[in-house]
Design an enzyme around this catalytic site. Structure first.
Site, short mmCIF file in Angstrom:
data_model
loop_
_atom_site.label_atom_id
_atom_site.label_comp_id
_atom_site.label_asym_id
_atom_site.label_seq_id
_atom_site.Cartn_x
_atom_site.Cartn_y
_atom_site.Cartn_z
N ALA A 193 -5.08 -13.23 -0.30
CA ALA A 193 -5.85 -12.03 -0.66
C ALA A 193 -6.54 -12.21 -2.03
CB ALA A 193 -4.96 -10.79 -0.63
N GLU A 194 -6.37 -11.25 -2.95
CA GLU A 194 -7.07 -11.33 -4.26
C GLU A 194 -6.12 -11.84 -5.34
OE1 GLU A 194 -5.18 -8.96 -3.60
OE2 GLU A 194 -4.87 -7.62 -5.30
N GLN A 195 -5.01 -12.48 -4.92
CA GLN A 195 -3.96 -12.81 -5.89
C GLN A 195 -4.38 -13.86 -6.92
OE1 GLN A 195 -0.89 -13.69 -3.08
NE2 GLN A 195 -0.81 -11.58 -2.36
N GLU A 213 4.52 -3.76 -11.93
CA GLU A 213 5.97 -3.49 -12.10
C GLU A 213 6.53 -4.40 -13.19
OE1 GLU A 213 7.33 -4.00 -8.05
OE2 GLU A 213 6.33 -2.16 -7.41
N HIS A 252 0.84 -1.20 0.00
CA HIS A 252 0.00 0.00 0.00
C HIS A 252 0.88 1.25 0.00
CE1 HIS A 252 -3.31 -2.57 2.04
NE2 HIS A 252 -3.22 -2.79 0.77
N ASP A 266 -7.04 4.17 1.56
CA ASP A 266 -6.99 2.90 0.83
C ASP A 266 -8.12 1.99 1.29
OD1 ASP A 266 -6.15 1.63 3.14
OD2 ASP A 266 -4.05 1.59 2.58
N HIS A 279 3.95 -13.74 -6.84
CA HIS A 279 2.75 -14.10 -6.09
C HIS A 279 1.53 -13.31 -6.60
CE1 HIS A 279 3.33 -10.22 -4.38
NE2 HIS A 279 2.54 -10.39 -3.35
N TRP A 284 -0.74 -6.94 -6.82
CA TRP A 284 -1.00 -6.09 -7.99
C TRP A 284 0.16 -5.15 -8.29
CZ3 TRP A 284 -3.14 -7.02 -12.16
CH2 TRP A 284 -3.50 -6.02 -13.07
N SER A 344 3.38 -5.82 -7.84
CA SER A 344 4.39 -6.64 -8.53
C SER A 344 3.96 -6.89 -9.98
CB SER A 344 4.60 -7.96 -7.81
OG SER A 344 5.17 -7.74 -6.54
N1 UDP Z 1 9.01 -5.35 -2.92
C1 UDP Z 1 10.34 -5.02 -3.00
N2 UDP Z 1 11.25 -5.97 -2.65
C2 UDP Z 1 10.92 -7.22 -2.24
C3 UDP Z 1 9.54 -7.54 -2.17
C4 UDP Z 1 8.61 -6.59 -2.52
O1 UDP Z 1 10.69 -3.90 -3.37
O2 UDP Z 1 11.81 -8.02 -1.96
C5 UDP Z 1 7.99 -4.34 -3.29
C6 UDP Z 1 7.46 -4.61 -4.69
O3 UDP Z 1 8.28 -3.98 -5.64
C7 UDP Z 1 6.05 -4.06 -4.63
C8 UDP Z 1 5.65 -4.22 -3.16
O4 UDP Z 1 6.87 -4.44 -2.43
O5 UDP Z 1 6.05 -2.68 -4.94
C9 UDP Z 1 4.77 -5.43 -2.94
O6 UDP Z 1 3.48 -5.14 -3.36
P1 UDP Z 1 2.54 -6.23 -4.04
O7 UDP Z 1 1.24 -5.58 -4.30
O8 UDP Z 1 3.21 -6.84 -5.20
O9 UDP Z 1 2.39 -7.37 -2.97
P2 UDP Z 1 2.05 -7.40 -1.41
O10 UDP Z 1 3.34 -7.29 -0.73
O11 UDP Z 1 1.12 -6.27 -1.10
O12 UDP Z 1 1.45 -8.74 -1.25
#
Ligand code: UDP
Length: 480
Positions: free
Chosen positions: A389-391, A374, A20, A112, A366, A369, A371
């Site tokens: 979650a919603e993955q 990106e 977030h 959020d 995983h 959203w 990732s």
């Molecule tokens: N991230 C990172 N390094 C890591 C793991 C995650 O910079 O080793 C960042 C990734 O680039 C993304 C965020 O953490 O911006 C993770 O958000 P995402 O929505 O993909 O997954 P969540 O962690 O919320 O499940």
């Protein structure tokens, strides 16, 4: 300064978790840089992650305020959503008094999905209340249109595993559904209904997607109020993505130096977001799968939590050494055998920089959203491995609708086996079958880039949000 009009000020409230925080910081930065607003970001942080502290300590154009939280008094074994909601609720009195003390008052509060109860604080304080959903439009459709769903349809989804039919959108198969519906408990989805109704009280909903990525779903969302769904308030939807953090070109790190030594598009990156963890058996299978695939790889690895692959958010970014990992969880001799082709990073890696590196071609993800986006903005094809979650919805979207990924399948409800990992990694990295996927993701990279460039659909959408804030503030404060 006399004669100079002050900028319109917006406040943003972000719940715990890097997934977030990263897009909220990005949103706040863009409102300041591209749309001439002033922004204050209220952070309900965990304080337990070094990645979070590093991000928050960077010099920024955004005013950042940490709100006190109550993590220590919470049951660490409670479901993650309950922990986050409790932390948010505890922060609301501080949020209210902090905003009330600002003069002139910000024009809007942007929250959020865990901050929707604070929309009423925004309205009480004479501000616009907006929501930034850091997700795609398909997930937004489940939340926003939820009040219009017949209870019998939701029950049939939860108990009989029938598809969830969303008017105008792709139905959600039970195998891809969100955690709320998997739990098989009515009180859980009744709680979801409260959040969905709060969403309907917003003055606007921003979504991290773009028009050309999800045209059909966005159309259905924009028509929700007029198609006679009845129970859904008509709220303007603003697709403003892909809003992602750019890699820092000057960042120095071991992994980036290692990537510099690899050929173009030869490496697969493996990471499960800010909190994803695999169980011990699954870590072993993944290690074997990568080794068997004979591809170059970078793997961000975390300690197993329990017997299931899941999420452990509040430890993200805590360090521990590679030797510790190798001796404890990886197959014997793995590091030695793969040392020419692979790099294992404990806990946290510079993901934005890794994905934008010229040597990276694929991403085992995983499907968080952020990732996913990106990966798309860097034209990197994906192997989907949703955890929570919603993955699973995201994985279905990436594979079946967008065609930018292949999906890993576990045997029954169990682990994903090494042969499956080897096969899908090879498919994305070298196989003929993966060629179309690699091309498609490069097309979407261009489409996403256009959307957020000046004059693009998402740029214009965010400009409309900024302008609504500006107009509201002038009216409220008697400017005209
Ligand atoms: N991230 C990172 N390094 C890591 C793991 C995650 O910079 O080793 C960042 C990734 O680039 C993304 C965020 O953490 O911006 C993770 O958000 P995402 O929505 O993909 O997954 P969540 O962690 O919320 O499940």
């Amino acid at each position: 300064m006399p004669g100079q009009e002050s900028k319109t000020h917006v406040a943003l409230l972000v719940s715990p978790g890097m997934g977030h925080l990263i897009p909220f910081l990005e949103l706040a930065n863009r409102l300041v840089l591209h749309h001439n607003l002033q922004a204050t970001l209220f952070v309900v942080g965990t304080g337990s992650s070094s990645a979070e502290s590093t991000l928050l300590q960077k010099p920024s154009l955004v005013n950042i305020v940490s709100l006190p939280h109550s993590l220590s008094s919470l049951d660490p074994n409670a479901p993650i959503c309950d922990i986050i909601i409790s932390m948010m609720t505890a922060s609301f009195p501080f949020l209210r008094s902090s905003i009330a003390a600002v003069n002139p008052r910000p024009a809007a509060l942007i929250v959020d999905l865990f901050g929707t109860p604070a929309l009423s604080i925004a309205h009480e304080l004479g501000m616009l209340g907006l929501v930034f959903m850091t997700t795609n439009a398909w997930y937004l459709s489940v939340s926003y249109l939820y009040p219009s769903f017949e209870k019998s349809m939701v029950d049939a989804h939860v108990y009989n595993h029938d598809p969830l039919v969303i008017p105008g959108c792709t139905p959600v198969r039970f195998e891809d559904t969100i955690e709320v519906f998997e739990l098989n408990q009515e009180e859980v989805y009744v709680g979801f209904g409260r959040y969905a109704r709060e969403l309907g009280t917003a003055d606007g909903i921003l979504s991290n997607t773009w028009q050309d990525l999800e045209p059909t779903t966005l159309k259905a969302l924009s028509e929700a109020g007029t198609l006679g769904y009845g129970k859904v308030n008509e709220v303007p939807i603003y697709p403003i993505g892909p809003l992602t953090r750019n890699g820092e070109p000057t960042l120095e790190s071991e992994v980036l130096k290692w990537l510099d030594r690899q050929p173009d598009e030869s490496v697969i990156y493996v990471s499960f977001g800010s909190g994803g963890t695999l169980c011990e058996e699954q870590i072993t299978e993944l290690a074997w799968g990568l080794e068997l695939s004979q591809q170059r790889f970078v793997w961000v690895i975390r300690p197993p939590e329990g017997t299931e692959s899941t999420g452990a958010f509040f430890t993200a970014g805590r360090g521990s050494s590679r030797d510790y990992w190798a001796s404890k969880y990886l197959p014997e001799g793995f590091i030695k055998r793969t040392k020419e082709v692979g790099l294992v990073i404990p806990m946290w890696g510079p993901q934005a920089e890794i994905l934008s590196h010229r040597s990276v071609r694929g991403f085992v993800t995983h499907c968080g959203w952020n990732s996913s986006l990106e990966s798309i903005v860097n034209g990197v094809a994906m192997v989907t491995w949703p955890l929570y979650a919603e993955q699973k919805m995201n994985a279905a979207l990436l594979t079946e609708e967008m065609g930018v990924a292949v999906r890993l399948r576990a045997e029954g409800q169990g682990v994903v086996e090494r042969k499956e990992i080897e096969k899908k990694v090879r498919m994305i990295m070298e196989g003929k079958e993966g060629e179309g996927i690699r091309e498609r993701v490069k097309e979407l990279k261009i489409s996403g880039g256009k959307a957020v460039t000046k004059g693009g659909s998402s740029y214009n959408s965010l400009a409309r949000v900024a302008s609504e804030c500006d107009i509201f503030r002038r009216r409220r404060d008697g400017g005209y």
